[in-house]
Design an enzyme around this catalytic site. Structure first.
Site, PDB file in Angstrom:
ATOM      1  N   GLU A 194      -7.213 -21.006 -16.095  1.00  0.00           N
ATOM      2  CA  GLU A 194      -7.640 -21.641 -14.856  1.00  0.00           C
ATOM      3  C   GLU A 194      -8.680 -22.679 -15.244  1.00  0.00           C
ATOM      4  O   GLU A 194      -9.790 -22.340 -15.666  1.00  0.00           O
ATOM      5  CB  GLU A 194      -8.241 -20.623 -13.886  1.00  0.00           C
ATOM      6  CG  GLU A 194      -8.438 -21.232 -12.505  1.00  0.00           C
ATOM      7  CD  GLU A 194      -9.430 -20.476 -11.648  1.00  0.00           C
ATOM      8  OE1 GLU A 194      -9.365 -20.606 -10.420  1.00  0.00           O
ATOM      9  OE2 GLU A 194     -10.293 -19.768 -12.190  1.00  0.00           O
ATOM     10  N   HIS A 231      -4.444 -17.215  -4.607  1.00  0.00           N
ATOM     11  CA  HIS A 231      -5.310 -16.397  -3.745  1.00  0.00           C
ATOM     12  C   HIS A 231      -6.593 -17.123  -3.334  1.00  0.00           C
ATOM     13  O   HIS A 231      -7.385 -16.566  -2.594  1.00  0.00           O
ATOM     14  CB  HIS A 231      -5.650 -15.097  -4.475  1.00  0.00           C
ATOM     15  CG  HIS A 231      -6.447 -15.371  -5.725  1.00  0.00           C
ATOM     16  ND1 HIS A 231      -5.902 -16.006  -6.826  1.00  0.00           N
ATOM     17  CD2 HIS A 231      -7.742 -15.142  -6.028  1.00  0.00           C
ATOM     18  CE1 HIS A 231      -6.845 -16.146  -7.743  1.00  0.00           C
ATOM     19  NE2 HIS A 231      -7.970 -15.632  -7.282  1.00  0.00           N
ATOM     20  N   ASN A 280      -0.227   4.604  -0.574  1.00  0.00           N
ATOM     21  CA  ASN A 280      -0.781   5.868  -0.084  1.00  0.00           C
ATOM     22  C   ASN A 280      -1.393   5.776   1.313  1.00  0.00           C
ATOM     23  O   ASN A 280      -2.015   6.715   1.794  1.00  0.00           O
ATOM     24  CB  ASN A 280      -1.808   6.432  -1.082  1.00  0.00           C
ATOM     25  CG  ASN A 280      -3.037   5.531  -1.187  1.00  0.00           C
ATOM     26  OD1 ASN A 280      -3.069   4.444  -0.603  1.00  0.00           O
ATOM     27  ND2 ASN A 280      -4.047   5.978  -1.910  1.00  0.00           N
ATOM     28  N   ASP A 339      -1.798  -1.129  -3.708  1.00  0.00           N
ATOM     29  CA  ASP A 339      -2.082  -0.376  -4.931  1.00  0.00           C
ATOM     30  C   ASP A 339      -0.947  -0.515  -5.935  1.00  0.00           C
ATOM     31  O   ASP A 339       0.080  -1.139  -5.657  1.00  0.00           O
ATOM     32  CB  ASP A 339      -2.366   1.097  -4.596  1.00  0.00           C
ATOM     33  CG  ASP A 339      -1.358   1.661  -3.607  1.00  0.00           C
ATOM     34  OD1 ASP A 339      -0.151   1.440  -3.820  1.00  0.00           O
ATOM     35  OD2 ASP A 339      -1.769   2.291  -2.602  1.00  0.00           O
ATOM     36  N   ASP A 389      -5.148 -10.596 -15.422  1.00  0.00           N
ATOM     37  CA  ASP A 389      -6.256 -11.533 -15.239  1.00  0.00           C
ATOM     38  C   ASP A 389      -7.376 -11.204 -16.217  1.00  0.00           C
ATOM     39  O   ASP A 389      -7.809 -10.048 -16.308  1.00  0.00           O
ATOM     40  CB  ASP A 389      -6.777 -11.427 -13.793  1.00  0.00           C
ATOM     41  CG  ASP A 389      -6.984 -12.785 -13.157  1.00  0.00           C
ATOM     42  OD1 ASP A 389      -7.808 -13.561 -13.675  1.00  0.00           O
ATOM     43  OD2 ASP A 389      -6.336 -13.057 -12.132  1.00  0.00           O
ATOM     44  N   ASP A 400      -9.417 -16.569 -16.039  1.00  0.00           N
ATOM     45  CA  ASP A 400     -10.235 -17.031 -14.924  1.00  0.00           C
ATOM     46  C   ASP A 400     -11.287 -18.052 -15.393  1.00  0.00           C
ATOM     47  O   ASP A 400     -11.994 -17.803 -16.372  1.00  0.00           O
ATOM     48  CB  ASP A 400     -10.938 -15.814 -14.307  1.00  0.00           C
ATOM     49  CG  ASP A 400     -11.556 -16.107 -12.965  1.00  0.00           C
ATOM     50  OD1 ASP A 400     -10.811 -16.453 -12.039  1.00  0.00           O
ATOM     51  OD2 ASP A 400     -12.799 -15.985 -12.829  1.00  0.00           O
ATOM     52  N   ASP A 422       0.848  -1.199   0.000  1.00  0.00           N
ATOM     53  CA  ASP A 422       0.000   0.000   0.000  1.00  0.00           C
ATOM     54  C   ASP A 422       0.880   1.244   0.000  1.00  0.00           C
ATOM     55  O   ASP A 422       1.581   1.513   0.966  1.00  0.00           O
ATOM     56  CB  ASP A 422      -0.896  -0.047   1.245  1.00  0.00           C
ATOM     57  CG  ASP A 422      -1.681   1.240   1.437  1.00  0.00           C
ATOM     58  OD1 ASP A 422      -1.903   1.964   0.438  1.00  0.00           O
ATOM     59  OD2 ASP A 422      -2.075   1.507   2.585  1.00  0.00           O
ATOM     60  N   ASP A 480      -3.895   4.060   2.615  1.00  0.00           N
ATOM     61  CA  ASP A 480      -5.332   3.889   2.893  1.00  0.00           C
ATOM     62  C   ASP A 480      -5.660   2.449   3.302  1.00  0.00           C
ATOM     63  O   ASP A 480      -6.827   2.097   3.463  1.00  0.00           O
ATOM     64  CB  ASP A 480      -6.181   4.318   1.687  1.00  0.00           C
ATOM     65  CG  ASP A 480      -5.971   3.419   0.476  1.00  0.00           C
ATOM     66  OD1 ASP A 480      -5.096   2.513   0.537  1.00  0.00           O
ATOM     67  OD2 ASP A 480      -6.688   3.602  -0.523  1.00  0.00           O
TER      68      ASP A 480
HETATM   69  O1  TEU Z   1     -11.757 -19.193  -9.136  1.00  0.00           O
HETATM   70  C1  TEU Z   1     -12.604 -20.183  -9.629  1.00  0.00           C
HETATM   71  C2  TEU Z   1     -12.679 -21.475  -8.925  1.00  0.00           C
HETATM   72  O2  TEU Z   1     -13.337 -22.350  -9.422  1.00  0.00           O
HETATM   73  C3  TEU Z   1     -12.045 -21.732  -7.646  1.00  0.00           C
HETATM   74  O3  TEU Z   1     -10.719 -21.461  -7.548  1.00  0.00           O
HETATM   75  C4  TEU Z   1     -12.873 -21.235  -6.519  1.00  0.00           C
HETATM   76  O4  TEU Z   1     -12.785 -19.870  -6.335  1.00  0.00           O
HETATM   77  C5  TEU Z   1     -12.455 -21.869  -5.251  1.00  0.00           C
HETATM   78  O5  TEU Z   1     -12.290 -23.214  -5.440  1.00  0.00           O
HETATM   79  C6  TEU Z   1     -13.531 -21.681  -4.247  1.00  0.00           C
HETATM   80  O6  TEU Z   1     -13.113 -22.273  -3.078  1.00  0.00           O
HETATM   81  C7  TEU Z   1     -11.690 -17.989  -9.832  1.00  0.00           C
HETATM   82  C8  TEU Z   1     -10.901 -16.972  -9.042  1.00  0.00           C
HETATM   83  O7  TEU Z   1      -9.584 -17.424  -8.901  1.00  0.00           O
HETATM   84  C9  TEU Z   1     -11.591 -16.720  -7.747  1.00  0.00           C
HETATM   85  O8  TEU Z   1     -10.876 -15.850  -6.914  1.00  0.00           O
HETATM   86  C10 TEU Z   1     -12.944 -16.142  -8.063  1.00  0.00           C
HETATM   87  O9  TEU Z   1     -13.680 -15.995  -6.886  1.00  0.00           O
HETATM   88  C11 TEU Z   1     -13.720 -17.022  -9.027  1.00  0.00           C
HETATM   89  O10 TEU Z   1     -12.941 -17.451 -10.135  1.00  0.00           O
HETATM   90  C12 TEU Z   1     -14.863 -16.239  -9.619  1.00  0.00           C
HETATM   91  O11 TEU Z   1     -14.345 -15.264 -10.464  1.00  0.00           O
HETATM   92 CA    CA Z   2      -3.542   2.197  -1.172  1.00  0.00          CA
END
Ligand code: TEU
Ligand code: CA
Length: 560
Positions: free
Chosen positions: A257, A330, A24, A30, A99, A201, A22, A26
Site C-alpha cells: 500500500e 475498506h 456464530n 469470523d 495483511d 499496510d 458471521d 455474535d
Molecule cells: O491505510 C492507510 C492510508 O493511508 C489510507 O488508506 C487512509 O486510511 C485513508 O486514506 C484515510 O482516509 C491503511 C489501512 O488500509 C487503513 O485501514 C488503516 O486505518 C491505516 O493504514 C492505518 O493502519
Molecule cells: Ca462471529
C-alpha cells in the site's frame, strides 16, 4: 515482453473479516464464516484472497492496530480456524495473502507497553521518541491522519512518541535492526504456516527521514508529512533487505500500500527484477475528489483527470513495474456511488466500471460486495459510524462550527470509510445472511434488493458479469500482458483505450454518462473482422452505429 508470473494473471478478492460472514451469530464476521463462503469465491473465479487483519487488537482501527502479530483475535476465531481456512482454500486452489501492518503497532502491543514505562526497556527504541521542548512543546507540527498532532506524550517517561495515524498506533522505528529482524522472523513464521504472500499496510511510510522539521500547515491545522516520508529513499533499502531476509525462496505475491507515492518511487518498489515488491496500490485516482477540507466535501472525481491519472500509471509502469488495479477497498466509499448510477442504471454502471478497471493492465482487486454492485450507506446519524477517522472528523468539524451537522453527515455518506464496511449482503433475509444476531454495524437497507442470493440465480446480474469478466482474462493473454494505449484523454464522457499484444488487439470504450454517446473507434477497429468480445448491454447496437448506450461498456477484439 513482460515476464510471466502467476500473480500477474490472477484476480484478487479482498475480505474485510469483520463484515464478511458471521458464523456464530455474535454479529461479527469470523473465520468460520469465511470458510463457508469459499465455494462462492471459487465459483466467482478469483485466484487469491486478501484478508484484512484478523490478529489480536484493541480494535480502535478495526484491527489495523495490532497487539499480537502472531495470533488470531478471539472475535474472529482461533489459530486452528485460520489453519483450517488455509487448508480449505488451498484444496480449492485459492491462494491466501494476509495483511502485514508493520508501520505501527497498537499501543497495547507488548513491545510498546514495555517500552513506555521504562526508557531502558529493550524495545524502547522500537518506537520513535522525542523530548518535549523547553515549554513542553511538541517536537514538530506534523499531524496524525485520524486527527490531532502526530505526537502524544507518554506520561511515565515524559517523552513524545510519533504516530502517523491515531495515538493508539505508535509508529515503529525501522532504523532499529533488531526491530527489522523481529519483523522478518514473524513473516517467516507466517510463510511457514503456508500463507501465499502479504499486502503491506502503508509500507511507503515505514522509513522516517532523519529530518523531522516542520512543514507547511494544511487544512487539518498541521503539516501532513506523508509526502515527505514517502520520498525518503531509505524505504527501498528496507524492502530489499526484507526481500533477501524474509521472502527469498518463496513463490509468493507482495502488494504494497503505497500512500503518497510518486511514479518514480513506484518504479523502484515494483522493479521487474523482483528486488522489492511485486506491485503497489497507488492512490492518485482515489484522491481526485479531495480538496480543502481533506475529503469532507461533496466534490466528485472529474473523468478527464481520472483518465489522465490512470494513463499516467499505466504508461509509467509499462515494462518498468506492475500495477495493482482497484476501485474499492475498506478505506474508500463505494466507487459505484462515486462514479456510477445508484438508481435505475445501477447494474449497468456497476458492470461498466468493472470492464473499465479489469481491462486495464495490472492485477485487479475486487473488494467484497463490489461484485454485487453494493452502494454507499446513507448515514442518518453519527451514532451509526464505527470508523474512528469519520467519528473524529464529525466531532472536530461540527464542534468548531466550520461544517454544519447536516452537511457533515452528507459528506460522510459520500466519503466515509464506513461506506465500505457495512456487512456483506448475502441474502434478503433479516441480517442479510451476514448474521443471525445483531450486526456490529448497521446493514445497508438496500440488502433486500442487492444481495448475492438473488444475483446468483440471475444470468444478467452484476455478479454473473464479474464471473464472466474473470473467465475472459484466462482466455486472452492480451488482457493480462497487452500494452495500454490511451485514446482521447480529454473527452469528459467516455474512457477509451487499446490493449496490444503481438497479433491481438483490444479496444475498450466505457460511457461514464447517463446519455447515449456517439463514439467512433480508431480505424483499425471499424472493419468487419472486428469481434464484439464483451458488452454490458443487452442487444448492443455498438457495432452497427458506434453509439454507446448510457453507461455502456464495449470491448472489441481484433486478431491479425
Ligand atoms: O491505510 C492507510 C492510508 O493511508 C489510507 O488508506 C487512509 O486510511 C485513508 O486514506 C484515510 O482516509 C491503511 C489501512 O488500509 C487503513 O485501514 C488503516 O486505518 C491505516 O493504514 C492505518 O493502519
Ligand atoms: Ca462471529
Amino acid at each position: 515482453m513482460d515476464k510471466r508470473k502467476w500473480w500477474k494473471e490472477s484476480v484478487v478478492y479482498q475480505i474485510y473479516p469483520q463484515s464478511f460472514c458471521d458464523d456464530n451469530g455474535d454479529g461479527i464476521g469470523d473465520i468460520l464464516g469465511i470458510i463457508k463462503k469459499l465455494d462462492y469465491l471459487k465459483w466467482l473465479g478469483v485466484d487469491v484472497l486478501w484478508l484484512s487483519p484478523f490478529y489480536p487488537s484493541p480494535g480502535y482501527d478495526n484491527g489495523y492496530d495490532i497487539s499480537d502479530y502472531e495470533g488470531v483475535d478471539p472475535r474472529y476465531g482461533t489459530m486452528e480456524d485460520f489453519e483450517r481456512l488455509l487448508a480449505e482454500a488451498h484444496s480449492r486452489d485459492l491462494k491466501v495473502i494476509i495483511d502485514l501492518v508493520v508501520n505501527h503497532t497498537s499501543d497495547e502491543h507488548p513491545w510498546f507497553t514495555a517500552a513506555n514505562v521504562d526508557k531502558t526497556a529493550p524495545t524502547r527504541d522500537y518506537y520513535i521518541w522525542r523530548e518535549p521542548g523547553s515549554d513542553g512543546q511538541l517536537p514538530n507540527n506534523w499531524g496524525a491522519l485520524f486527527g490531532g498532532p502526530a505526537w502524544s506524550l507518554d506520561r511515565d517517561s515524559e517523552e513524545y512518541y510519533l504516530h502517523l495515524f491515531s495515538p493508539k498506533q505508535p509508529d515503529l522505528n525501522w532504523e532499529n535492526p533488531k526491530l527489522r529482524a523481529d519483523v522478518y522472523a514473524m513473516m517467516d513464521r507466517w510463510l511457514a504456516r503456508g500463507v501465499d504472500g502479504f499486502r503491506m499496510d502503508v509500507i511507503s511510510l515505514i522509513a522516517k527521514p532523519a529530518d523531522l522539521s516542520d512543514g507547511p500547515v494544511g487544512p487539518s491545522g498541521y503539516f501532513d508529512p506523508r509526502g515527505r516520508i514517502a520520498a525518503n529513499p531509505r524505504v527501498h533499502e528496507h524492502l530489499r533487505e526484507m526481500r533477501q531476509k524474509a521472502l527469498a525462496g518463496h513463490d509468493i505475491m507482495t502488494v504494497g500500500e503505497a500512500a503518497a507515492t510518486t511514479l518514480e518511487e513506484a518504479r523502484r518498489f515494483t522493479n521487474p527484477d523482483g528486488s522489492e515488491l511485486d506491485m503497489v496500490f497507488q492512490f492518485e485516482h482515489m484522491d481526485l475528489d479531495g480538496g480543502e477540507t481533506f475529503k469532507w466535501n461533496d466534490q466528485v472525481i472529474p473523468l478527464p483527470e481520472l483518465k489522465k491519472v490512470m494513463a499516467k500509471w499505466q504508461q509509467g509502469l509499462e515494462q518498468r513495474g506492475w500495477n495493482a488495479l482497484f476501485w474499492n477497498n475498506h478505506d474508500q466509499p463505494r466507487m459505484l456511488s462515486r462514479l456510477g448510477d445508484e438508481g435505475e442504471l445501477r447494474e449497468t454502471s456497476a458492470k461498466m466500471l468493472a470492464v473499465c478497471l479489469h481491462m486495464l493492465k495490472g492485477t485487479p482487486f475486487i473488494y467484497q460486495g463490489e461484485e454485487l454492485g453494493m452502494t454507499n450507506m446513507c448515514f442518518a446519524s453519527s451514532d451509526q459510524l464505527r470508523d474512528s477517522e469519520s467519528r473524529n472528523a464529525y466531532q472536530r468539524y461540527t464542534e468548531d462550527g466550520s461544517i454544519s451537522k447536516e452537511d457533515m453527515l452528507r459528506y460522510i455518506s459520500l466519503k466515509s470509510r464506513d461506506n465500505a464496511r457495512t456487512p456483506m449482503q448475502w441474502s434478503g433475509n433479516i441480517g442479510a445472511g451476514f448474521t443471525t444476531g445483531k450486526p456490529w454495524m448497521d446493514i445497508n437497507a438496500n440488502y433486500t434488493v442487492i444481495n448475492a442470493q438473488e444475483q446468483k440465480s440471475r444470468g444478467d446480474s452484476v455478479l454473473a458479469f464479474y464471473r464472466e469478466l474473470i473467465r475472459l482474462r484466462r482466455n486472452y493473454a492480451v488482457i493480462v500482458y497487452g500494452e495500454f494505449v490511451p485514446d482521447d484523454l480529454d473527452n469528459p464522457d467516455v474512457f477509451a483505450y487499446q490493449r496490444c499484444l503481438l497479433h491481438q488487439r483490444l479496444y475498450v470504450c466505457c460511457n461514464f454518462t447517463s446519455q447515449r454517446q456517439q463514439w467512433v473507434p480508431p480505424e483499425a477497429f471499424a472493419g468487419d473482422d472486428v469481434e464484439l468480445l464483451l458488452t454490458n448491454i443487452e442487444a448492443s447496437t455498438y457495432l452497427e452505429n458506434h453509439q454507446l448506450a448510457p453507461y455502456e461498456a464495449v470491448v472489441l477484439l481484433k486478431e491479425e
